[in-house]
Motif scaffolding. Sequence first.
Motif, short mmCIF file in Angstrom:
data_model
loop_
_atom_site.label_atom_id
_atom_site.label_comp_id
_atom_site.label_asym_id
_atom_site.label_seq_id
_atom_site.Cartn_x
_atom_site.Cartn_y
_atom_site.Cartn_z
N GLY A 101 0.82 -1.21 0.00
CA GLY A 101 0.00 0.00 0.00
C GLY A 101 0.85 1.25 0.00
N GLU A 102 0.42 2.22 -0.79
CA GLU A 102 1.13 3.50 -0.86
C GLU A 102 1.07 4.20 0.48
N GLU A 103 2.14 4.93 0.80
CA GLU A 103 2.20 5.65 2.08
C GLU A 103 1.92 4.72 3.25
N ASN A 104 2.51 3.53 3.19
CA ASN A 104 2.33 2.57 4.28
C ASN A 104 3.09 3.07 5.50
N LEU A 105 2.99 2.35 6.59
CA LEU A 105 3.48 2.85 7.87
C LEU A 105 5.00 3.02 7.94
N ILE A 106 5.76 2.17 7.27
CA ILE A 106 7.22 2.37 7.27
C ILE A 106 7.55 3.71 6.62
N ALA A 107 6.98 4.00 5.48
CA ALA A 107 7.25 5.26 4.78
C ALA A 107 6.78 6.46 5.60
N ARG A 108 5.63 6.36 6.21
CA ARG A 108 5.10 7.48 7.01
C ARG A 108 5.98 7.77 8.21
N THR A 109 6.39 6.72 8.92
CA THR A 109 7.21 6.95 10.12
C THR A 109 8.61 7.43 9.74
N GLU A 110 9.17 6.89 8.66
CA GLU A 110 10.49 7.36 8.18
C GLU A 110 10.41 8.83 7.80
N GLY A 111 9.36 9.20 7.09
CA GLY A 111 9.18 10.59 6.70
C GLY A 111 9.09 11.51 7.90
N PHE A 112 8.35 11.10 8.91
CA PHE A 112 8.20 11.91 10.11
C PHE A 112 9.53 12.04 10.86
N LEU A 113 10.25 10.94 10.96
CA LEU A 113 11.56 10.99 11.62
C LEU A 113 12.48 11.98 10.91
N ASN A 114 12.55 11.87 9.59
CA ASN A 114 13.47 12.71 8.81
C ASN A 114 13.03 14.17 8.70
N GLN A 115 11.74 14.40 8.57
CA GLN A 115 11.25 15.76 8.34
C GLN A 115 10.95 16.53 9.62
N VAL A 116 10.70 15.82 10.71
CA VAL A 116 10.34 16.50 11.96
C VAL A 116 11.34 16.21 13.07
N VAL A 117 11.49 14.96 13.41
CA VAL A 117 12.28 14.59 14.60
C VAL A 117 13.75 14.96 14.46
N PHE A 118 14.40 14.54 13.39
CA PHE A 118 15.84 14.77 13.27
C PHE A 118 16.20 16.22 12.96
N LYS A 119 15.21 17.06 12.69
CA LYS A 119 15.48 18.47 12.43
C LYS A 119 15.44 19.32 13.70
N CYS A 120 15.02 18.75 14.80
CA CYS A 120 14.85 19.50 16.04
C CYS A 120 15.47 18.70 17.19
N TRP A 121 16.39 19.32 17.92
CA TRP A 121 17.08 18.53 18.94
C TRP A 121 16.16 18.11 20.07
N GLU A 122 15.15 18.93 20.43
CA GLU A 122 14.21 18.53 21.48
C GLU A 122 13.44 17.27 21.08
N GLU A 123 13.00 17.25 19.82
CA GLU A 123 12.27 16.09 19.32
C GLU A 123 13.18 14.87 19.22
N SER A 124 14.44 15.09 18.85
CA SER A 124 15.41 13.99 18.78
C SER A 124 15.64 13.40 20.17
N ILE A 125 15.68 14.25 21.19
CA ILE A 125 15.86 13.76 22.56
C ILE A 125 14.65 12.93 22.99
N ARG A 126 13.44 13.42 22.69
CA ARG A 126 12.22 12.66 23.03
C ARG A 126 12.22 11.31 22.32
N ALA A 127 12.57 11.32 21.05
CA ALA A 127 12.59 10.06 20.29
C ALA A 127 13.64 9.11 20.85
#
Length: 182
Positions: free
Chosen positions: A95-121
């Motif tokens: 399926g398109e936009e399956n959960l692996i792709a969605r979570t990878e996208g969120f990690l790369n576009q949100v979490v790894f761009k902000c140190w506070e979010e990286s610490i939470r993760a």
Amino acid sequence: TALRSDVLVKLEEISFHLHKFPLVSRSGRLLELIKGVSDVVNETCCIQLNDIPGGAEAFELVAKFCYGVRLELTASNVVMLRCAAEWLEMTEEFGEENLIARTEGFLNQVVFKCWEESIRALQSCESVLSHAEQLGIVEKCVDSIATKACMEPDVLGWCIMRRGSILSPGGSILWNGISTGA
């Protein structure tokens, strides 16, 4: 009228009464498990998922995703979901936009761009540590935090290096971490 569930998924002490189609259309592992089931009671196949990373909490979110419920990804749940998605083989093949792709996208576009979010993760990796390490998430979180700490050392309130001397945030010279009073 609601369709009767035809899959019973057991995790720990919790049972999920679900439908085959939403699950098998998103997960390679669930497809294989359901195809190979010999434990059928009243036309309901029963599968046990004891080893899923994140346990029942993760599976409940995965099941909602399979049913098309919009998930709120956060730095606190994305690692657990990424690990569960990998374990369940939730690739683009299912399926398109399956959960692996969605979570990878969120990690790369949100979490790894902000140190506070990286610490939470990074903190959330503890419950799924071996899986998160295998997927390189722990290393990426640490790299993200270290990079941001080097770029913005004053934000962390740590010592700042200037002209070969180490200064405390108050400006006094530190020697081996001890104030010299200078």
